[in-house]
Write an enzyme that holds these catalytic residues in place. Structure first.
Site, PDB file in Angstrom:
ATOM      1  N   MET A  37       0.848  -1.200   0.000  1.00 25.27           N
ATOM      2  CA  MET A  37       0.000   0.000   0.000  1.00 25.27           C
ATOM      3  C   MET A  37       0.886   1.255   0.000  1.00 25.27           C
ATOM      4  SD  MET A  37      -3.386  -0.951   2.118  1.00 25.27           S
ATOM      5  CE  MET A  37      -2.712  -0.846   3.754  1.00 25.27           C
ATOM      6  N   HIS A  41       9.083   1.218   3.358  1.00 28.92           N
ATOM      7  CA  HIS A  41      10.128   1.239   4.386  1.00 28.92           C
ATOM      8  C   HIS A  41      10.953  -0.034   4.249  1.00 28.92           C
ATOM      9  CE1 HIS A  41       7.512  -1.681   6.263  1.00 28.92           C
ATOM     10  NE2 HIS A  41       6.519  -0.795   6.314  1.00 28.92           N
ATOM     11  N   HIS A  44       9.139  -3.439   3.600  1.00 30.01           N
ATOM     12  CA  HIS A  44       8.731  -3.668   2.210  1.00 30.01           C
ATOM     13  C   HIS A  44       9.955  -3.975   1.339  1.00 30.01           C
ATOM     14  CE1 HIS A  44       5.497  -0.644   3.424  1.00 30.01           C
ATOM     15  NE2 HIS A  44       4.778  -1.680   3.052  1.00 30.01           N
ATOM     16  N   ASP A  84       8.572   9.124  -3.908  1.00 30.04           N
ATOM     17  CA  ASP A  84       9.616   8.591  -3.048  1.00 30.04           C
ATOM     18  C   ASP A  84       9.626   7.053  -3.115  1.00 30.04           C
ATOM     19  OD1 ASP A  84      11.673   9.137  -1.226  1.00 30.04           O
ATOM     20  OD2 ASP A  84      10.392   8.379   0.386  1.00 30.04           O
ATOM     21  N   ASP A  85       8.444   6.447  -3.124  1.00 21.40           N
ATOM     22  CA  ASP A  85       8.337   4.983  -3.209  1.00 21.40           C
ATOM     23  C   ASP A  85       9.000   4.480  -4.493  1.00 21.40           C
ATOM     24  OD1 ASP A  85       6.931   4.925  -0.854  1.00 21.40           O
ATOM     25  OD2 ASP A  85       4.956   4.630  -1.767  1.00 21.40           O
ATOM     26  N   GLN A  88      12.768   4.626  -4.374  1.00 22.76           N
ATOM     27  CA  GLN A  88      13.357   3.549  -3.562  1.00 22.76           C
ATOM     28  C   GLN A  88      13.327   2.217  -4.311  1.00 22.76           C
ATOM     29  OE1 GLN A  88      12.737   3.473   0.782  1.00 22.76           O
ATOM     30  NE2 GLN A  88      10.955   4.713   0.350  1.00 22.76           N
ATOM     31  N   LYS A 160       5.044 -10.039   9.345  1.00 20.68           N
ATOM     32  CA  LYS A 160       4.558  -8.935  10.187  1.00 20.68           C
ATOM     33  C   LYS A 160       3.018  -8.942  10.264  1.00 20.68           C
ATOM     34  CE  LYS A 160       4.233  -4.386  11.414  1.00 20.68           C
ATOM     35  NZ  LYS A 160       2.861  -4.103  11.034  1.00 20.68           N
ATOM     36  N   SER A 195       6.772  -0.131  10.024  1.00 22.12           N
ATOM     37  CA  SER A 195       5.386  -0.053   9.569  1.00 22.12           C
ATOM     38  C   SER A 195       5.193   1.313   8.931  1.00 22.12           C
ATOM     39  CB  SER A 195       4.442  -0.194  10.771  1.00 22.12           C
ATOM     40  OG  SER A 195       3.148   0.282  10.429  1.00 22.12           O
ATOM     41  N   SER A 196       4.362   1.366   7.897  1.00 26.60           N
ATOM     42  CA  SER A 196       4.077   2.664   7.263  1.00 26.60           C
ATOM     43  C   SER A 196       3.494   3.624   8.292  1.00 26.60           C
ATOM     44  CB  SER A 196       3.084   2.482   6.117  1.00 26.60           C
ATOM     45  OG  SER A 196       3.570   1.538   5.207  1.00 26.60           O
ATOM     46  N   ARG A 197       2.795   3.077   9.282  1.00 30.03           N
ATOM     47  CA  ARG A 197       2.133   3.939  10.278  1.00 30.03           C
ATOM     48  C   ARG A 197       3.119   4.508  11.302  1.00 30.03           C
ATOM     49  NH1 ARG A 197      -1.610  -0.172   9.175  1.00 30.03           N
ATOM     50  NH2 ARG A 197      -3.662   0.573   8.537  1.00 30.03           N
TER      51      ARG A 197
HETATM   52  P1  AMP Z   1       1.458  -2.994   3.469  1.00 29.01           P
HETATM   53  O1  AMP Z   1       1.991  -1.934   2.551  1.00 29.01           O
HETATM   54  O2  AMP Z   1       1.383  -2.583   4.897  1.00 29.01           O
HETATM   55  O3  AMP Z   1       0.187  -3.630   2.934  1.00 29.01           O
HETATM   56  O4  AMP Z   1       2.553  -4.156   3.447  1.00 29.01           O
HETATM   57  C1  AMP Z   1       2.952  -4.769   2.246  1.00 29.01           C
HETATM   58  C2  AMP Z   1       3.714  -6.018   2.583  1.00 29.01           C
HETATM   59  O5  AMP Z   1       4.876  -5.685   3.356  1.00 29.01           O
HETATM   60  C3  AMP Z   1       2.895  -6.997   3.441  1.00 29.01           C
HETATM   61  O6  AMP Z   1       3.116  -8.317   2.979  1.00 29.01           O
HETATM   62  C4  AMP Z   1       3.446  -6.777   4.821  1.00 29.01           C
HETATM   63  O7  AMP Z   1       3.337  -7.909   5.658  1.00 29.01           O
HETATM   64  C5  AMP Z   1       4.915  -6.500   4.505  1.00 29.01           C
HETATM   65  N1  AMP Z   1       5.551  -5.790   5.637  1.00 29.01           N
HETATM   66  C6  AMP Z   1       5.095  -4.689   6.261  1.00 29.01           C
HETATM   67  N2  AMP Z   1       5.922  -4.363   7.290  1.00 29.01           N
HETATM   68  C7  AMP Z   1       6.906  -5.287   7.305  1.00 29.01           C
HETATM   69  C8  AMP Z   1       8.053  -5.513   8.125  1.00 29.01           C
HETATM   70  N3  AMP Z   1       8.358  -4.705   9.136  1.00 29.01           N
HETATM   71  N4  AMP Z   1       8.836  -6.573   7.846  1.00 29.01           N
HETATM   72  C9  AMP Z   1       8.545  -7.417   6.812  1.00 29.01           C
HETATM   73  N5  AMP Z   1       7.476  -7.258   5.996  1.00 29.01           N
HETATM   74  C10 AMP Z   1       6.666  -6.209   6.233  1.00 29.01           C
END
Ligand code: AMP
Length: 294
Positions: A37, A41, A44, A84-85, A88, A160, A195-197
């Protein structure tokens, strides 16, 4: 002619991404896919690096899926920084990134209310699924769309989001593809899971948020000292989580191979510890397999 080291291609709609992936597959290239999403970081990026290492072609989707947000405030504040995404992703050898609007992902429906959401299966029951009604149905619904765009590919998810891995494995089994690869959680030096948050946290909240991973690792330590009673392990976690400004939503134990909505009573033979907590403007989740590691 195809050049492996050229700029990352950004395709702004799922239809062009479908064509691009079909061409790559027709040319016999293996595809690695990382759905995200955005707000990228190190967590990802670890998935993308692994996909780059294990496949000839890597693509990433960036789509903030409104169907999986049960809280409109969370959706509104979700970090978005596409330029930025993409920069990276380019730096680590990703070949293609695709985005799209909600309407482009759901071309076949007139309005969001008409979407028939997928049943996310038993992995969605309890814990995160209990506190976020509709979340995993939203995840399964968008993942089906994303998988259909990319087709047969190794598809990488982070541990995660543990329950999400159960849901997408079920989905992949039902569809007959893709191959799901689950990758370990990447943590900041304090132990806090990326985490993005996390960008929503102040410095002091970020420091305090490290108690979440401390709680998980304390439970793992207790496990390796011989504690396998769910109730006792939960107490270990709650002691670490007793920090000012930390509002614990759940601190739970489950058998990762025998997922049930209700907490197991008594001794466990395998244990996944899972925590959700609110800190300031952020709701954070994390988890850890206790019967592994030291
Ligand atoms: P999201 O953008 O939050 O939907 O995450 C995209 C993918 O990145 C998902 O499969 C998450 O589980 C993975 N992800 C998010 N945070 C981490 C983390 N700290 N370490 C490893 N994978 C992560």
């Amino acid at each position: 002619m195809w050049q492996p080291d050229c700029m990352v291609v950004h395709l702004p709609d799922p239809d062009s991404a479908r064509g691009w992936c079909a061409e790559q597959r027709a040319a016999g290239r293996s595809i690695g896919f990382v759905p995200t999403m955005g707000g990228l970081h190190e967590g990802h990026l670890s998935l993308v690096r692994r996909a780059v290492a294990e496949n000839e072609i890597t693509c990433v989707s960036i789509f903030v899926n409104p169907l999986q947000f049960n809280d409109p405030g969370d959706l509104a504040s979700y970090p978005r920084n596409l330029d930025d995404d993409i920069r990276q992703l380019q730096d680590i050898g990703c070949d293609m990134v695709f985005t799209g609007t909600f309407e482009q992902f759901f071309l076949d429906v007139e309005s969001p209310e008409d979407i028939v959401q997928r049943d996310p299966g038993p992995g969605a029951d309890g814990v995160e699924g209990a506190g976020r009604p509709g979340h995993f149905a939203g995840v399964a619904t968008i993942c089906e769309r994303l998988f259909k765009v990319v087709g047969s590919a190794r598809t990488y998810f982070g541990e995660k989001d543990f329950q999400q891995t159960l849901v997408v494995k079920d989905l992949a089994r039902a569809l007959g593809y893709p191959e799901i690869v689950v990758c370990p959680t990447v943590r900041e030096p304090s132990g806090l899971a990326y985490s993005s948050r996390n960008v929503l946290l102040t410095d002091s909240e970020r420091e305090r948020a490290a108690c979440i991973s401390r709680a998980l690792f304390s439970a793992r330590h207790a496990w390796h000292q011989g504690e396998c009673e769910a109730g006792k392990l939960r107490e270990v976690m709650l002691r670490e989580l007793d920090v000012d400004g930390i509002d614990v939503e759940y601190a739970e134990l489950r058998d990762p191979h025998d997922w049930r909505p209700e907490a197991p009573a008594g001794s466990l033979v395998r244990a996944q510890a899972l925590i959700a907590a609110r800190i300031g403007k952020a709701r954070l989740i994390d988890n850890l397999r206790l019967d592994r590691g030291a």
